[in-house]
Design a protein around this motif. Structure first.
Motif, PDB file in Angstrom:
ATOM      1  N   ARG A  18      36.572 -20.997  -1.542  1.00 24.45           N
ATOM      2  CA  ARG A  18      37.257 -19.755  -1.898  1.00 24.45           C
ATOM      3  C   ARG A  18      37.471 -18.895  -0.650  1.00 24.45           C
ATOM      4  N   LEU A  19      36.465 -18.855   0.227  1.00 29.13           N
ATOM      5  CA  LEU A  19      36.597 -18.117   1.482  1.00 29.13           C
ATOM      6  C   LEU A  19      37.710 -18.710   2.342  1.00 29.13           C
ATOM      7  N   GLN A  20      37.716 -20.025   2.453  1.00 28.58           N
ATOM      8  CA  GLN A  20      38.753 -20.697   3.239  1.00 28.58           C
ATOM      9  C   GLN A  20      40.143 -20.352   2.708  1.00 28.58           C
ATOM     10  N   GLN A  21      40.314 -20.380   1.403  1.00 28.48           N
ATOM     11  CA  GLN A  21      41.602 -20.069   0.787  1.00 28.48           C
ATOM     12  C   GLN A  21      41.995 -18.616   1.029  1.00 28.48           C
ATOM     13  N   LEU A  22      41.009 -17.720   0.990  1.00 24.31           N
ATOM     14  CA  LEU A  22      41.271 -16.311   1.242  1.00 24.31           C
ATOM     15  C   LEU A  22      41.729 -16.097   2.685  1.00 24.31           C
ATOM     16  N   VAL A  23      41.070 -16.784   3.612  1.00 23.44           N
ATOM     17  CA  VAL A  23      41.456 -16.682   5.021  1.00 23.44           C
ATOM     18  C   VAL A  23      42.892 -17.172   5.210  1.00 23.44           C
ATOM     19  N   LYS A  24      43.230 -18.302   4.605  1.00 21.47           N
ATOM     20  CA  LYS A  24      44.588 -18.822   4.700  1.00 21.47           C
ATOM     21  C   LYS A  24      45.611 -17.835   4.154  1.00 21.47           C
ATOM     22  N   ALA A  25      45.277 -17.221   3.028  1.00 23.83           N
ATOM     23  CA  ALA A  25      46.221 -16.322   2.366  1.00 23.83           C
ATOM     24  C   ALA A  25      46.375 -14.989   3.091  1.00 23.83           C
ATOM     25  N   GLU A  26      45.259 -14.445   3.599  1.00 25.27           N
ATOM     26  CA  GLU A  26      45.290 -13.093   4.156  1.00 25.27           C
ATOM     27  C   GLU A  26      45.380 -13.054   5.681  1.00 25.27           C
ATOM     28  N   PHE A  27      44.787 -14.021   6.340  1.00 21.62           N
ATOM     29  CA  PHE A  27      44.750 -14.038   7.803  1.00 21.62           C
ATOM     30  C   PHE A  27      45.666 -15.105   8.413  1.00 21.62           C
ATOM     31  N   LEU A  28      45.912 -16.178   7.682  1.00 22.29           N
ATOM     32  CA  LEU A  28      46.591 -17.381   8.190  1.00 22.29           C
ATOM     33  C   LEU A  28      45.709 -18.091   9.207  1.00 22.29           C
ATOM     34  N   THR A  29      45.427 -17.413  10.310  1.00 24.20           N
ATOM     35  CA  THR A  29      44.494 -17.920  11.321  1.00 24.20           C
ATOM     36  C   THR A  29      43.571 -16.761  11.702  1.00 24.20           C
ATOM     37  N   PHE A  30      42.579 -17.048  12.524  1.00 23.97           N
ATOM     38  CA  PHE A  30      41.704 -15.976  12.995  1.00 23.97           C
ATOM     39  C   PHE A  30      41.225 -16.310  14.397  1.00 23.97           C
ATOM     40  N   ASP A  31      40.526 -15.357  15.019  1.00 21.27           N
ATOM     41  CA  ASP A  31      40.186 -15.480  16.438  1.00 21.27           C
ATOM     42  C   ASP A  31      38.704 -15.681  16.719  1.00 21.27           C
ATOM     43  N   THR A  32      37.855 -15.103  15.886  1.00 21.44           N
ATOM     44  CA  THR A  32      36.408 -15.192  16.133  1.00 21.44           C
ATOM     45  C   THR A  32      35.667 -15.371  14.812  1.00 21.44           C
ATOM     46  N   LEU A  33      34.666 -16.235  14.854  1.00 26.92           N
ATOM     47  CA  LEU A  33      33.728 -16.394  13.745  1.00 26.92           C
ATOM     48  C   LEU A  33      32.351 -16.002  14.244  1.00 26.92           C
ATOM     49  N   VAL A  34      31.762 -14.996  13.605  1.00 25.16           N
ATOM     50  CA  VAL A  34      30.380 -14.610  13.910  1.00 25.16           C
ATOM     51  C   VAL A  34      29.539 -14.898  12.679  1.00 25.16           C
ATOM     52  N   ASN A  35      28.509 -15.680  12.853  1.00 25.96           N
ATOM     53  CA  ASN A  35      27.641 -16.056  11.743  1.00 25.96           C
ATOM     54  C   ASN A  35      26.271 -15.432  11.952  1.00 25.96           C
ATOM     55  N   THR A  36      25.951 -14.445  11.110  1.00 27.78           N
ATOM     56  CA  THR A  36      24.650 -13.776  11.206  1.00 27.78           C
ATOM     57  C   THR A  36      23.772 -14.065   9.995  1.00 27.78           C
ATOM     58  N   VAL A  37      24.181 -15.012   9.164  1.00 26.19           N
ATOM     59  CA  VAL A  37      23.436 -15.295   7.931  1.00 26.19           C
ATOM     60  C   VAL A  37      22.010 -15.721   8.262  1.00 26.19           C
ATOM     61  N   GLY A  38      21.061 -15.101   7.612  1.00 23.70           N
ATOM     62  CA  GLY A  38      19.673 -15.476   7.858  1.00 23.70           C
ATOM     63  C   GLY A  38      18.764 -15.015   6.735  1.00 23.70           C
ATOM     64  N   ILE A  39      17.675 -15.736   6.548  1.00 18.74           N
ATOM     65  CA  ILE A  39      16.618 -15.307   5.637  1.00 18.74           C
ATOM     66  C   ILE A  39      15.292 -15.448   6.380  1.00 18.74           C
ATOM     67  N   SER A  40      14.378 -14.583   6.068  1.00 14.16           N
ATOM     68  CA  SER A  40      13.082 -14.607   6.737  1.00 14.16           C
ATOM     69  C   SER A  40      12.000 -14.907   5.711  1.00 14.16           C
TER      70      SER A  40
END
Length: 250
Positions: free
Chosen positions: A66-88
């Protein structure tokens, strides 16, 4: 042309600070995290227009598609991916339920791999991939085996991306923070570990933390901004440690 960034885990802590920094610099920001309400609140507070909130559990392939489809629809392409996902989470390496112990790897390691597999085909040539890991990629604490393994594996995965994506001039780097005052600092007992007497004694009084203070999320976000800019154009496969000097002591 306005640049675009996807921030995974972008609604709190370091991710939120990163979303705010890039929005302030004029980028369009897609804020993704497991909590849609937090995403919406973060987006509503960003400077500029055209920002997007998206609920994503990185363990759930349907969410990622769903995220991929949203990016295609709204951004087409993008420049930077920052991944801060974490659990402690803290679990003994041997004497713990395996599924609980494995959660860190499912969220942080495999979530990172799955996210990259779906999103990198949409990134522009010359783009940037930044994984926010931890000094635990090479340090050890009691009960941190799964957490540390996930961070070490993400670091090695990022180096692999740096090698494989170099023909497209896509740069992949990691940021390894030390103690940063974020919601992850608050443990199961409700106490913020960086405000405890244990922290003040061990890390400040006895000089294990040379700068004698905890880091701020925006200080890590600033490094992400640098890694996304022209001054970092010859950096790939690197680990940038942001820890107030913690790992130079013994």
């Amino acid at each position: 042309m306005v640049k675009k960034i996807i921030v995974l885990g972008g609604s709190s802590g370091i991710g939120k600070a990163t979303s705010q920094r890039f929005a302030r610099e004029g980028w369009r920001v897609l804020v993704a995290s497991h909590d849609l309400q937090e995403c919406v609140e973060t987006v509503n507070g960003l400077e500029g227009k055209g920002h997007i909130a998206c609920k994503v559990d990185v363990r759930d392939e349907k969410d990622l598609i769903r995220l991929q489809q949203l990016v295609k629809a709204e951004f087409l392409t993008f420049d930077t991916l920052v991944n801060t996902v974490g659990i402690s989470q803290s679990y003994p390496a041997i004497d713990s339920d395996f599924s609980a112990w494995d959660e860190s790897l499912q969220v942080m390691l495999y979530g990172s791999v799955k996210s990259c597999r779906l999103l990198i085909p949409l990134i522009n040539d010359g783009g940037r991939i930044i994984h926010v890991t931890s000094i635990h990629f090479e340090r050890v604490a009691f009960g941190s085996s799964a957490y540390g393994m996930a961070k070490a594996a993400i670091t090695q995965f990022t180096r692999s991306l740096a090698m494989e994506l170099a023909p497209r001039n896509i740069l992949a780097n990691t940021i390894a923070p030390g103690f940063v005052n974020t919601p992850m600092s608050v443990k199961k007992d409700g106490k913020n570990e960086v405000e405890t007497e244990w922290f003040k004694d061990n890390y400040i009084k006895y000089d294990h933390l040379p700068l004698k203070r905890v880091g701020r999320p925006e200080e890590v976000a600033g490094v992400a901004w640098f890694l996304s800019g022209p001054d970092a154009s010859y950096m790939t496969g690197s680990v940038v440690v942001v820890d107030g000097g913690l790992t130079i002591t013994f």
